[in-house]
Design a protein around this motif. Structure first.
Motif, PDB file in Angstrom:
ATOM      1  N   UNK A  65      47.725  75.855 -35.201  1.00  0.00           N
ATOM      2  CA  UNK A  65      47.092  75.233 -36.366  1.00  0.00           C
ATOM      3  C   UNK A  65      46.138  74.174 -35.844  1.00  0.00           C
ATOM      4  N   UNK A  66      44.865  74.314 -36.167  1.00  0.00           N
ATOM      5  CA  UNK A  66      43.886  73.327 -35.735  1.00  0.00           C
ATOM      6  C   UNK A  66      43.416  72.542 -36.950  1.00  0.00           C
ATOM      7  N   UNK A  67      43.657  71.242 -36.903  1.00  0.00           N
ATOM      8  CA  UNK A  67      43.291  70.391 -38.021  1.00  0.00           C
ATOM      9  C   UNK A  67      42.674  69.081 -37.592  1.00  0.00           C
ATOM     10  N   UNK A  68      42.145  69.044 -36.375  1.00  0.00           N
ATOM     11  CA  UNK A  68      41.532  67.822 -35.870  1.00  0.00           C
ATOM     12  C   UNK A  68      40.143  67.689 -36.471  1.00  0.00           C
ATOM     13  N   UNK A  69      39.848  66.528 -36.991  1.00  0.00           N
ATOM     14  CA  UNK A  69      38.580  66.300 -37.679  1.00  0.00           C
ATOM     15  C   UNK A  69      37.413  66.309 -36.693  1.00  0.00           C
ATOM     16  N   UNK A  70      36.328  66.929 -37.113  1.00  0.00           N
ATOM     17  CA  UNK A  70      35.086  66.897 -36.345  1.00  0.00           C
ATOM     18  C   UNK A  70      35.104  67.769 -35.111  1.00  0.00           C
ATOM     19  N   UNK A  71      34.165  67.481 -34.225  1.00  0.00           N
ATOM     20  CA  UNK A  71      33.982  68.277 -33.013  1.00  0.00           C
ATOM     21  C   UNK A  71      35.150  68.139 -32.039  1.00  0.00           C
ATOM     22  N   UNK A  72      36.005  67.144 -32.219  1.00  0.00           N
ATOM     23  CA  UNK A  72      37.147  66.950 -31.320  1.00  0.00           C
ATOM     24  C   UNK A  72      38.090  68.155 -31.337  1.00  0.00           C
ATOM     25  N   UNK A  73      38.058  68.936 -32.395  1.00  0.00           N
ATOM     26  CA  UNK A  73      38.912  70.111 -32.486  1.00  0.00           C
ATOM     27  C   UNK A  73      38.372  71.340 -31.785  1.00  0.00           C
ATOM     28  N   UNK A  74      37.135  71.272 -31.291  1.00  0.00           N
ATOM     29  CA  UNK A  74      36.528  72.454 -30.673  1.00  0.00           C
ATOM     30  C   UNK A  74      37.231  72.897 -29.393  1.00  0.00           C
ATOM     31  N   UNK A  75      37.379  72.000 -28.434  1.00  0.00           N
ATOM     32  CA  UNK A  75      37.935  72.396 -27.140  1.00  0.00           C
ATOM     33  C   UNK A  75      39.346  72.978 -27.245  1.00  0.00           C
ATOM     34  N   UNK A  76      40.268  72.320 -27.951  1.00  0.00           N
ATOM     35  CA  UNK A  76      41.598  72.937 -28.039  1.00  0.00           C
ATOM     36  C   UNK A  76      41.572  74.294 -28.739  1.00  0.00           C
ATOM     37  N   UNK A  77      40.700  74.441 -29.725  1.00  0.00           N
ATOM     38  CA  UNK A  77      40.593  75.718 -30.427  1.00  0.00           C
ATOM     39  C   UNK A  77      40.062  76.791 -29.495  1.00  0.00           C
ATOM     40  N   UNK A  78      39.025  76.469 -28.742  1.00  0.00           N
ATOM     41  CA  UNK A  78      38.441  77.422 -27.790  1.00  0.00           C
ATOM     42  C   UNK A  78      39.469  77.835 -26.747  1.00  0.00           C
ATOM     43  N   UNK A  79      40.189  76.875 -26.201  1.00  0.00           N
ATOM     44  CA  UNK A  79      41.172  77.187 -25.160  1.00  0.00           C
ATOM     45  C   UNK A  79      42.316  78.045 -25.709  1.00  0.00           C
TER      46      UNK A  79
END
Length: 118
Positions: A65-79
């Motif tokens: 579950x990805x719920x980090x606001x803004x661009x900060x959520x990109x890297x964990x989602x990509x990985x």
């Protein structure tokens, strides 16, 4: 930190990620003092951006579950996608800011990306 400690005691995660080293140390102290974890059962307590990625890529998770606001959520989602984990997306920012990167990765790795909120 106390809420995270309660959740760790209840759900026994493999990884617990917090924002700062101080918070991570406080959680470790609370869990150690609780006597509820053996050395082997203690969650890996991490922090910061590296901690977020570690939580998103933990081997036991099939869905992240990805719920980090803004661009900060990109890297964990990509990985997580690169490891073949399905994504439950709880924020639009990841797709808005990273769609050109995220969408091809979803297709390449054959994962599902589903909305986790309305």
């Amino acid at each position: 930190v106390r809420l995270m400690a309660e959740q760790c005691l209840k759900y026994r995660p493999k990884v617990a990620s917090l924002s700062t080293p101080r918070a991570a140390e406080e959680l470790k102290e609370i869990l150690t003092k609780s006597g509820q974890f053996s050395k082997e059962d203690m969650p890996n307590i991490v922090y910061g951006n590296e901690g977020i990625v570690e939580a998103a890529t933990v081997s036991s998770a099939d869905t992240v579950v990805t719920g980090i606001v803004g661009a900060a959520g990109l890297l964990p989602t990509i990985e997580a996608i690169k490891l073949g984990k399905d994504i439950a997306l709880a924020n639009k920012e990841t797709l808005i800011s990273g769609g050109p990167v995220i969408n091809p990765l979803v297709e390449k790795h054959g994962v599902n990306m589903l909305p986790a909120d309305s």
